[in-house]
Scaffold this active site. Structure first.
Site, PDB file in Angstrom:
ATOM      1  N   HIS A   1      21.709  -7.019  22.760  1.00  0.00           N
ATOM      2  CA  HIS A   1      22.443  -7.056  21.492  1.00  0.00           C
ATOM      3  C   HIS A   1      23.752  -6.283  21.663  1.00  0.00           C
ATOM      4  O   HIS A   1      23.782  -5.262  22.358  1.00  0.00           O
ATOM      5  CB  HIS A   1      21.582  -6.437  20.371  1.00  0.00           C
ATOM      6  CG  HIS A   1      22.175  -6.660  19.013  1.00  0.00           C
ATOM      7  ND1 HIS A   1      23.268  -5.956  18.557  1.00  0.00           N
ATOM      8  CD2 HIS A   1      21.854  -7.525  18.027  1.00  0.00           C
ATOM      9  CE1 HIS A   1      23.579  -6.383  17.337  1.00  0.00           C
ATOM     10  NE2 HIS A   1      22.730  -7.337  16.994  1.00  0.00           N
TER      11      HIS A   1
ATOM     12  N   GLU B   1      26.013 -14.505  18.998  1.00  0.00           N
ATOM     13  CA  GLU B   1      26.412 -13.603  17.920  1.00  0.00           C
ATOM     14  C   GLU B   1      27.827 -13.099  18.197  1.00  0.00           C
ATOM     15  O   GLU B   1      27.987 -12.107  18.938  1.00  0.00           O
ATOM     16  CB  GLU B   1      25.474 -12.392  17.860  1.00  0.00           C
ATOM     17  CG  GLU B   1      24.040 -12.730  17.577  1.00  0.00           C
ATOM     18  CD  GLU B   1      23.329 -11.537  16.946  1.00  0.00           C
ATOM     19  OE1 GLU B   1      22.951 -11.650  15.782  1.00  0.00           O
ATOM     20  OE2 GLU B   1      23.210 -10.503  17.610  1.00  0.00           O
TER      21      GLU B   1
HETATM   22  P1  PGA Z   1      24.246  -9.072  10.414  1.00  0.00           P
HETATM   23  O1  PGA Z   1      23.653  -8.673  11.848  1.00  0.00           O
HETATM   24  O2  PGA Z   1      23.420 -10.228   9.904  1.00  0.00           O
HETATM   25  O3  PGA Z   1      24.094  -7.839   9.589  1.00  0.00           O
HETATM   26  O4  PGA Z   1      25.654  -9.461  10.625  1.00  0.00           O
HETATM   27  C1  PGA Z   1      23.276  -9.655  12.765  1.00  0.00           C
HETATM   28  C2  PGA Z   1      22.867  -9.009  14.057  1.00  0.00           C
HETATM   29  O5  PGA Z   1      23.487  -8.033  14.491  1.00  0.00           O
HETATM   30  O6  PGA Z   1      21.895  -9.437  14.691  1.00  0.00           O
END
Ligand code: PGA
Length: 254
Positions: A101, A165
């Site tokens: 992540h 992401e």
């Molecule tokens: P968010 O986070 O939905 O708060 O933008 C997503 C993530 O970091 O997995």
């Protein structure tokens, strides 16, 4: 684990929703998830609470969702203060682990990420590899984004699910332009048949549009997963975007 069989029959894609609480949540939130879970049938849901809360889900009598960890140690066992190993995660009935992540890449280089993927696979965990470009790369345009992501995909052979992401979309309320997102997902799909999910500021109002992207097999939800009613709405809306002949629930994802 209870799931209706209705979704097992058709072929094509299965969808999943992953809740990443990050360093947030409480015992009360665990209880709320366990209470609400009966409404979340028919779609694969993976809950990734902080480590101390895993036990609430492991011990719950009725569990309609799968359990995941937000990270794991890159070591198998040993004198590594503060680390939690994949063997321990398995003992808590974790099926999944998020690796790489962007909030962790700040402390972890590619070697560490690769070690984590390899160990997680060794212990039978399904791995969710997060990839995503920073704003500076986005500003350079589509080609720069794709080459950045391809570089991050070097470890693709060790992962089961890819979570795209964009870093600039995480926790900011911003999401990519849908056309651009479709193009990016399609470009990634040229290199893999593995499921690709999207994360970054997903809320109930965006689910319908995201659900229309056929190649996208799921969502990774951060802040909205901390609000059970909003999370329920996301699950409900996402199920509503089912493409005909698409299966929502896939037992192989267990
Ligand atoms: P968010 O986070 O939905 O708060 O933008 C997503 C993530 O970091 O997995």
């Amino acid at each position: 684990m209870y799931f209706p069989t209705l979704y097992h029959n058709s072929c094509a894609l299965a969808r999943m929703i992953i809740a990443n609480w990050k360093a947030q949540g409480s015992e009360e939130l665990c209880q709320q998830y366990i209470r609400n879970s009966a409404e979340w049938y028919g779609i694969n849901i993976v809950v990734c609470p902080p480590y101390p809360y895993l036990k609430y889900f492991t011990n719950s009598i009725r569990s309609d969702f799968l359990l995941g960890a937000q990270t794991c140690s890159s070591h198998e066992d040993g004198a590594y203060t503060g680390e939690v190993t994949c063997r321990m995660l398995k003992e808590f009935n974790c099926n999944y682990v998020i690796i790489g992540h962007s909030e962790r890449r700040a402390f972890e280089d590619n070697d560490v990420i690769e070690k984590k993927l390899v160990i997680a696979k060794k212990y039978g965990l399904k791995t969710i590899l997060c990839i995503g470009e920073p704003i500076t790369i986005k500003q350079e345009g589509y080609n720069a984004i794709i080459s950045y992501l391809n570089n991050q995909l070097r470890m693709i052979k060790y992962c089961d699910i890819i979570a795209y992401e964009p870093i600039w979309a995480i926790g900011t309320g911003l999401t990519p332009d849908l056309e651009e997102l479709s193009l990016i997902i399609r470009a990634l799909k040229q290199h893999t048949t593995k499921p690709i999910i999207y994360g970054g500021s997903v809320d109930p109002s965006k689910v319908q549009h995201l659900g229309a992207i056929q190649e996208l097999q799921g969502l990774l939800i951060g802040s909205a997963s901390l609000r059970p009613s909003e999370f329920s709405e996301i699950v409900y809306n996402y199920k509503g975007t089912k493409i005909s002949n698409e299966k929502l629930y896939d037992s192989s994802l267990e």
